[in-house]
Design a protein around this motif. Sequence first.
Motif, PDB file in Angstrom:
ATOM      1  N   UNK A 149       0.683  -1.189   0.316  1.00  0.00           N
ATOM      2  CA  UNK A 149      -0.006  -0.015  -0.041  1.00  0.00           C
ATOM      3  C   UNK A 149       0.880   1.066  -0.147  1.00  0.00           C
ATOM      4  N   UNK A 150       1.969   1.287   0.498  1.00  0.00           N
ATOM      5  CA  UNK A 150       3.044   2.300   0.472  1.00  0.00           C
ATOM      6  C   UNK A 150       3.539   2.229  -0.700  1.00  0.00           C
ATOM      7  N   UNK A 151       3.875   1.586  -1.294  1.00  0.00           N
ATOM      8  CA  UNK A 151       4.517   1.636  -2.569  1.00  0.00           C
ATOM      9  C   UNK A 151       3.516   1.956  -3.634  1.00  0.00           C
ATOM     10  N   UNK A 152       2.134   1.902  -3.544  1.00  0.00           N
ATOM     11  CA  UNK A 152       1.081   2.329  -4.327  1.00  0.00           C
ATOM     12  C   UNK A 152       0.817   3.692  -4.226  1.00  0.00           C
ATOM     13  N   UNK A 153       1.286   4.251  -2.985  1.00  0.00           N
ATOM     14  CA  UNK A 153       0.896   5.517  -2.815  1.00  0.00           C
ATOM     15  C   UNK A 153      -0.213   5.792  -1.675  1.00  0.00           C
ATOM     16  N   UNK A 154      -0.687   5.131  -1.111  1.00  0.00           N
ATOM     17  CA  UNK A 154      -1.886   5.229  -0.227  1.00  0.00           C
ATOM     18  C   UNK A 154      -1.567   5.813   0.933  1.00  0.00           C
ATOM     19  N   UNK A 155      -0.135   5.737   1.270  1.00  0.00           N
ATOM     20  CA  UNK A 155       0.307   6.499   2.530  1.00  0.00           C
ATOM     21  C   UNK A 155       1.600   5.829   2.712  1.00  0.00           C
ATOM     22  N   UNK A 156       2.022   5.653   4.070  1.00  0.00           N
ATOM     23  CA  UNK A 156       3.331   5.047   4.318  1.00  0.00           C
ATOM     24  C   UNK A 156       3.146   4.364   5.721  1.00  0.00           C
ATOM     25  N   UNK A 157       4.056   3.429   6.114  1.00  0.00           N
ATOM     26  CA  UNK A 157       3.955   2.663   7.237  1.00  0.00           C
ATOM     27  C   UNK A 157       4.689   3.391   8.221  1.00  0.00           C
ATOM     28  N   UNK A 158       3.977   3.783   9.130  1.00  0.00           N
ATOM     29  CA  UNK A 158       4.359   4.821  10.431  1.00  0.00           C
ATOM     30  C   UNK A 158       5.102   4.043  11.406  1.00  0.00           C
ATOM     31  N   UNK A 159       5.563   4.656  12.546  1.00  0.00           N
ATOM     32  CA  UNK A 159       6.297   4.153  13.419  1.00  0.00           C
ATOM     33  C   UNK A 159       5.630   3.029  14.313  1.00  0.00           C
ATOM     34  N   UNK A 160       4.456   3.121  14.131  1.00  0.00           N
ATOM     35  CA  UNK A 160       3.669   1.901  14.816  1.00  0.00           C
ATOM     36  C   UNK A 160       3.381   0.776  13.897  1.00  0.00           C
ATOM     37  N   UNK A 161       4.007   0.800  12.558  1.00  0.00           N
ATOM     38  CA  UNK A 161       3.970  -0.044  11.533  1.00  0.00           C
ATOM     39  C   UNK A 161       2.819  -0.464  10.848  1.00  0.00           C
ATOM     40  N   UNK A 162       1.769   0.366  11.046  1.00  0.00           N
ATOM     41  CA  UNK A 162       0.405   0.276  10.481  1.00  0.00           C
ATOM     42  C   UNK A 162       0.393   1.350   9.275  1.00  0.00           C
ATOM     43  N   UNK A 163      -0.253   1.331   8.303  1.00  0.00           N
ATOM     44  CA  UNK A 163      -0.164   2.383   7.191  1.00  0.00           C
ATOM     45  C   UNK A 163      -0.881   3.656   7.839  1.00  0.00           C
ATOM     46  N   UNK A 164      -0.355   4.797   7.627  1.00  0.00           N
ATOM     47  CA  UNK A 164      -0.817   6.128   7.791  1.00  0.00           C
ATOM     48  C   UNK A 164      -1.199   6.780   6.467  1.00  0.00           C
ATOM     49  N   UNK A 165      -2.244   7.477   6.641  1.00  0.00           N
ATOM     50  CA  UNK A 165      -2.802   8.178   5.181  1.00  0.00           C
ATOM     51  C   UNK A 165      -2.858   9.518   5.671  1.00  0.00           C
ATOM     52  N   UNK A 166      -2.433  10.515   4.731  1.00  0.00           N
ATOM     53  CA  UNK A 166      -2.681  11.924   5.096  1.00  0.00           C
ATOM     54  C   UNK A 166      -4.079  12.088   5.030  1.00  0.00           C
ATOM     55  N   UNK A 167      -4.991  11.330   4.175  1.00  0.00           N
ATOM     56  CA  UNK A 167      -6.474  11.711   4.113  1.00  0.00           C
ATOM     57  C   UNK A 167      -7.443  10.807   5.307  1.00  0.00           C
ATOM     58  N   UNK A 168      -6.839   9.777   5.622  1.00  0.00           N
ATOM     59  CA  UNK A 168      -7.597   8.780   6.262  1.00  0.00           C
ATOM     60  C   UNK A 168      -6.832   8.443   7.868  1.00  0.00           C
ATOM     61  N   UNK A 169      -5.626   9.090   7.973  1.00  0.00           N
ATOM     62  CA  UNK A 169      -5.168   8.792   9.215  1.00  0.00           C
ATOM     63  C   UNK A 169      -4.750   7.425   9.383  1.00  0.00           C
TER      64      UNK A 169
END
Length: 378
Positions: A149-169
Amino acid sequence: MAQDKLEHRLKAKAAELGFAACGIAHADAAPRAGERLHEWLADGRHGDMIWMEERKHHRESPAGLWPEVRSVIALGMSYAPKDDPLRLADEGGVGRISVYAQGPDYHDVVKRQLKALGRWLAAEAGRDLPPFDLKVFVDTAPVMEKPLAEAAGLGWQGKHTNLVSREHGSWLFLGAIYTTLDLEPDRGGVDTCGSCDACQTACPTDAFPRPYQLDARRCISYLTIEHAGPIPHEFRAAIGNRIYGCDDCLAVCPWNKFAASANANLAFHPRAELVAPELADILALDDATFRTVFAGSPIKRIGRDRMIRNALIAAGNSGDPALVEPVVELLADEAPIVRGAAIWALARLDDLRCQAERRRLLPREADDSVVTEWTCAA
């Protein structure tokens, strides 16, 4: 309908089907994910999740699971909560259930819509392109959905290891479509955690040895869901009143302020009885009533015994004398993990009663783990 427009039509259809985020990546766009997986497994941080080890060769890359894959379509559905997930932290008489599990099983919802999108793609692209294939996955499959998902631009893996999104937290359920199509990739996500350590300091059990690394063996979500045996003593008090999962590291993420609230996605609207269930009601469940109460819920998969174990830990942390009798009833439960947790809970709620029950029940106890609990409660 030229092929170069297919990606745009795909994203429009994904939004129509309820996906809040959709992006595309080459199948080999997350090369370091497999390396990090092997390191994590080698350190034993997966705990009892043996399937992670057994299928690591499938999980380490999309091609490891399906050699013919060329593109990955990463998708996310928002489950942003209406209320603050941390608001019940001091409500000792109720159990806290993770936001994602308060509604219907997301695996069913996400997979149904992934299949619908896959059917659309097969029909739409099939008009102009040679034959191709696709497969759909949610997180029960050996897929590294967060790095993809990070590679596809949905967000990035945060420090909690889950995906973080600018639009969806931090509130996205993820799914993926693997395909043999060569689709135009999106730009990958960019880590914007900066110096923030909110998720790290929020963890009650110090499950993050370092930012971007999780030791599942210390994680409350793992302990209350995946772990089959007695919960280690060192974590019991920190669990508080969490009876299924933990939202703390997700809930404190500053990017959540941009997430849609009020459960805009009605597919994940919480069931009223799971928002703040009374511990006494949970402790009273037998197997049949457990199955009835949690029908259609992801909670059902952990089974009655683990849920009662979790509720007993919460009862022991509650300080509520009204829970003493329900706890005493469970000292004679058939399941050793229930009896053991009941001993711990009773010792916390009423030590004199615990010693009396110990004199009565210890001589007839045959399970070593339960005997150990009585010994610790002495």
